[in-house]
Each structure stands twice: as structure tokens, then as C-alpha cells.
Design an enzyme around this catalytic site. Structure first.
Site, PDB file in Angstrom:
ATOM      1  N   TYR A 179     119.986  56.895  -5.026  1.00 53.53           N
ATOM      2  CA  TYR A 179     119.837  55.660  -4.252  1.00 53.53           C
ATOM      3  C   TYR A 179     119.013  55.916  -2.991  1.00 53.53           C
ATOM      4  CZ  TYR A 179     120.944  51.943  -0.983  1.00 53.53           C
ATOM      5  OH  TYR A 179     120.835  50.944  -0.058  1.00 53.53           O
ATOM      6  N   ARG A 214     126.826  56.836   9.634  1.00 54.33           N
ATOM      7  CA  ARG A 214     127.108  56.200  10.920  1.00 54.33           C
ATOM      8  C   ARG A 214     127.577  54.761  10.761  1.00 54.33           C
ATOM      9  NH1 ARG A 214     121.815  54.852  13.765  1.00 54.33           N
ATOM     10  NH2 ARG A 214     121.944  53.319  12.084  1.00 54.33           N
ATOM     11  N   ARG A 233     129.411  45.595   2.367  1.00 57.21           N
ATOM     12  CA  ARG A 233     128.530  46.556   1.712  1.00 57.21           C
ATOM     13  C   ARG A 233     129.245  47.901   1.602  1.00 57.21           C
ATOM     14  NH1 ARG A 233     124.643  44.310   5.691  1.00 57.21           N
ATOM     15  NH2 ARG A 233     125.110  46.132   6.969  1.00 57.21           N
ATOM     16  N   PHE A 239     105.292  61.225  15.039  1.00 61.82           N
ATOM     17  CA  PHE A 239     105.782  60.153  14.190  1.00 61.82           C
ATOM     18  C   PHE A 239     106.927  60.644  13.298  1.00 61.82           C
ATOM     19  CE2 PHE A 239     105.630  57.846  10.137  1.00 61.82           C
ATOM     20  CZ  PHE A 239     105.654  56.527  10.555  1.00 61.82           C
TER      21      PHE A 239
END
Length: 418
Positions: free
Chosen positions: A171, A218, A228, A288
Site C-alpha cells: 500500500y 503518527r 480510516r 528537496f
């Protein structure tokens, strides 16, 4: 309030002050909007509207890579908006997700039935798709391929719960690992990074999985409240009959054992993160990529063995976040940060925790990797002094990473896992 939380951390107070006065804006790369097409200007407007966490750092990327990553983000944001919209019947949504990549080459395609807050990226998809088609072929191939694979993966998990640890990895691969792979291929396609960066999909996948697993860990309580469930059943079923039981005070000991098991699993990606970052040559790409990773390990340290995960929101201090972003501009600093938070976790490992031995083993490996001179020397000679000041830019423009992602569902496809 931010200052009060950092009173015991003088360095954070200094960095918060620098952020508040905005002195870093003098080094912000100014985009030449006048030279852009009207549709490209609109794309950057959508980027700023829909990405609270990465709009600034995307715009800080060098050269044509900036436009490619901007469009990549917007395409995935449109795909994710489609996937998140619970008002779309499954029988309609599944083929839309599976075929979404084909819409990139259909100039008139748009979708006006969404009720999601970011629906403008679907309603005005022709603006995004025309700029996609304006990109070089090397960028179009990457974006279309990742969009296709992600859409198929999203469709697979629409009615499927994450049961095993293997399915958890799968997933997370679909919603975040593929983002890391796609970004890495874009970095290489731009020639700002070596071809090896885009070719090593295992390391790129780990970059995404580390961020995604951190967010899922978290956000346990928020996800439960929203109906969910992303914690894998194979993990929580060892400690509770139902996932929601972990939030009950009487189950705190079991909840912490489950939490620590998942944190330990996420930590297994850190050696790959160190290896990946050590290969980067371009400073804007390094910034980044590095900033979300150091924020993630700081977050995991805050979550480990912390009852607050099941009672409220766990966030690192804003002063701490700003400091991390100001520091994470070279490999040596990143290794030091990783070593610091790994040590913090080590100090919290209980003698009775069921995952203790596994946790100690991975922390030992991370400690070894974070002290490795090979990773440091591999990119040290590529660092230009001019980029040191750019840390101020990133601190001011992207400290919101944790706050922004805290409000997004873990399944959201964003850059580097959100």
C-alpha cells in the site's frame, strides 16, 4: 506559544526569530512568471493552492526540473482527489483511476463531479494536461507511467484493508514509494543527477515508504476518528481484538507495544535513506529530498513509546522543525541528525518491549550508517558554498511540513509520500 515550547532550546529560539523576521526571503529564487505561458502560470497558482507543504521547495528546484516536478505534483494531486472523493460510486471510480494516465493525452478531458476541496485540478485538468504535453518526452514518460501504476494500486486498495505487513509495504509503495521512484527518475532525466539515482528503484521506494509509514504511525488517532484504518492487522492483532481498542486507556501497554513494533518496522528504511541521499549531487535536489526525511525521523522519535499517539496529536516543535531545515543541507549534517534521533529512540527502548531486540538491531545498523565516512565523502566535494545560505529559505518556506501533512490522510499522494 512557539517560543514558549522552545525556551529550553536556545538554538531553536534563534532560528525561530530568523524565520519570523523573514530574512531568508532575499535568497528565494524568483520565478519569471512573465516568460511563462498563461496555462503554466495557472499551474503554479494551483500548486500554491493545493500544496501547503511542498510548493516552495518545488519552486526552488533548478532548471526545467522545476516545471516537471510541478506538473508531476498536480497530476498526482488530481489522481488523489479522484481517489479521495467518497461521493463517486466505486463502479465509476475504479475505471477512472485505472485509466487516469490516458487523460493526460486527451486535451478536453475534465471531471466536474467531484466534491473535494481540490476539485479545481480535475475541473481544469486541460490546463494541467496541456503543460504536461509541453514537457520533454523524457519527463512525460515518467509521469504517465507513475500515474498509471499509482491509479491501478489505488483502485486495488479501495475496498481492501491493509492486513499483513507485506500488504502495508505494498500500500505504501502505491501511494508513496511510486512518488519517490518517479521523482528519482525525473532527477536523472533532468541530468541534474546521475542515471543511477533514477535506476535504483529500491532505494527510491524506501524514501517514500519511510515518510508514509511515519505519517500513518503518527496519525493513528485522527484516522480512527475519521473512520480510516492504515495500521496493518498483522501488527495490531497481536495486541488487541480491534484496532480502535488501542485508544482505550486500559489497553495502553498493548498499544505502546504495537506502536513500537511499527516504528521499528519504519526504521528499517533509514539505511536506504542514508544511501540514497549520499548519491545526490545537485544541492536543490538534496534539500528537496533531505528535509522531509530528517523531519520524519524526528517525528518517529517523538512517537516512539509515546502514549500521546493514542490520546491526541504528536508534533515536533516549530522551532525544532525550522532548525532541522536550516541544518539539513549537507550529508554530514543529515547523518548527525539521524544519529541524534536514533540515540533518542534508543534511550526510550524498554527492557520489556516485545520488539526490543529488533529495535536495538536496526538502531545499531543506523548508528553505523550514520557515522559512515563513505556516505559523507561521496557528496562532500559537490557542495557549493552558495547553497549554505539557501537553508534560510527552506526554513522559512517549508517548516510547515508537519503541520500540513498532519491534516492530510495518509493515502494522499503528495511529493515524497504526501
Amino acid at each position: 506559544m512557539d517560543i514558549l515550547k522552545s525556551l529550553g532550546h536556545p538554538e531553536e529560539l534563534i532560528n525561530l526569530f530568523k524565520y519570523k523576521i523573514g530574512g531568508c526571503r532575499s535568497v528565494m529564487p524568483k520565478l519569471d512568471y512573465d516568460s511563462m505561458s498563461e496555462t503554466l502560470r495557472t499551474c503554479y497558482a494551483y500548486l500554491n493552492q493545493t500544496s501547503r507543504s511542498f510548493a516552495a521547495v518545488i519552486q526552488a528546484l533548478d532548471g526545467e526540473l522545476r516545471h516537471a516536478v510541478c506538473i508531476f505534483y498536480l497530476v498526482l494531486r488530481a489522481l488523489d482527489t479522484m481517489e479521495d472523493d467518497m461521493s463517486i460510486p466505486l463502479e465509476k471510480k475504479v475505471p477512472l483511476l485505472q485509466d487516469f494516465h490516458t487523460f493526460l493525452y486527451q486535451p478536453e478531458w475534465s471531471f466536474s463531479e467531484s466534491r473535494e476541496k481540490d476539485r479545481q485540478v480535475l475541473e481544469d485538468f486541460p490546463t494541467i494536461s496541456v503543460e504536461f504535453r509541453n514537457l520533454g518526452q523524457q519527463y512525460r514518460d515518467v509521469i504517465s507511467d507513475i500515474c498509471h501504476r499509482m491509479g491501478v494500486g489505488m483502485a486495488e486498495f479501495l475496498e481492501k484493508k491493509v492486513s499483513s505487513m507485506k500488504e502495508w509495504d505494498k500500500y505504501c509503495h502505491y501511494v508513496a514509494g511510486l512518488v519517490g521512484i518517479g521523482l528519482s527518475r525525473l532527477f536523472s532525466a533532468s541530468q541534474l543527477e546521475d542515471t543511477e539515482v533514477g535506476r535504483d528503484t529500491e532505494l527510491a521506494n524506501s524514501m517514500g515508504l519511510f515518510l508514509q509509514k511515519t505519517n500513518i504511525i503518527r496519525d493513528y488517532l485522527e484516522d480512527q476518528q475519521e473512520g480510516r484504518a492504515f495500521w496493518p492487522q498483522e501488527a495490531w492483532s497481536q495486541f488487541a481484538s480491534r484496532l480502535e481498542d488501542l485508544a482505550h486507556p486500559q489497553h495502553l501497554s498493548s498499544a505502546l507495544s504495537c506502536l513500537n513494533l511499527l516504528v521499528t518496522d519504519a526504521l528499517h528504511h533509514v539505511p536506504d535513506v542514508i544511501e540514497y541521499l549520499s548519491r545526490l549531487r545537485n544541492q536543490s535536489v538534496f534539500n528537496f529530498c533531505a528535509i522531509p526525511q530528517v523531519m520524519a525521523i524526528a517525528t518517529l522519535s517523538a512517537c516512539y513509546n509515546n502514549p500521546q499517539v493514542f490520546q491526541g496529536v504528536v508534533k515536533i516543535r516549530k522551532g525544532q522543525a525550522v532548525t532541522l531545515m536550516m541544518q539539513a543541507t549537507n550529508m554530514g549534517a543529515v547523518q548527525s541528525i539521524i544519529a541524534q534521533y536514533s540515540q533518542e529512540i534508543l534511550q526510550k527502548v524498554s527492557a520489556t518491549d516485545p520488539s526490543r531486540e529488533k529495535t536495538l538491531r536496526i538502531l545499531s545498523l543506523i548508528h553505523e550508517k550514520s557515522l559512515s565516512p563513505a556516505a559523507l565523502s561521496s557528496r562532500a566535494h559537490h557542495i557549493s558554498p552558495v547553497y549554505v545560505s539557501a537553508a534560510m529559505l527552506l526554513a522559512a518556506l517549508s517548516w510547515q511540513y508537519l503541520n500540513a501533512t498532519a491534516g492530510q490522510p495518509p493515502g494522499g499522494a503528495d511529493m515524497q509520500g504526501h
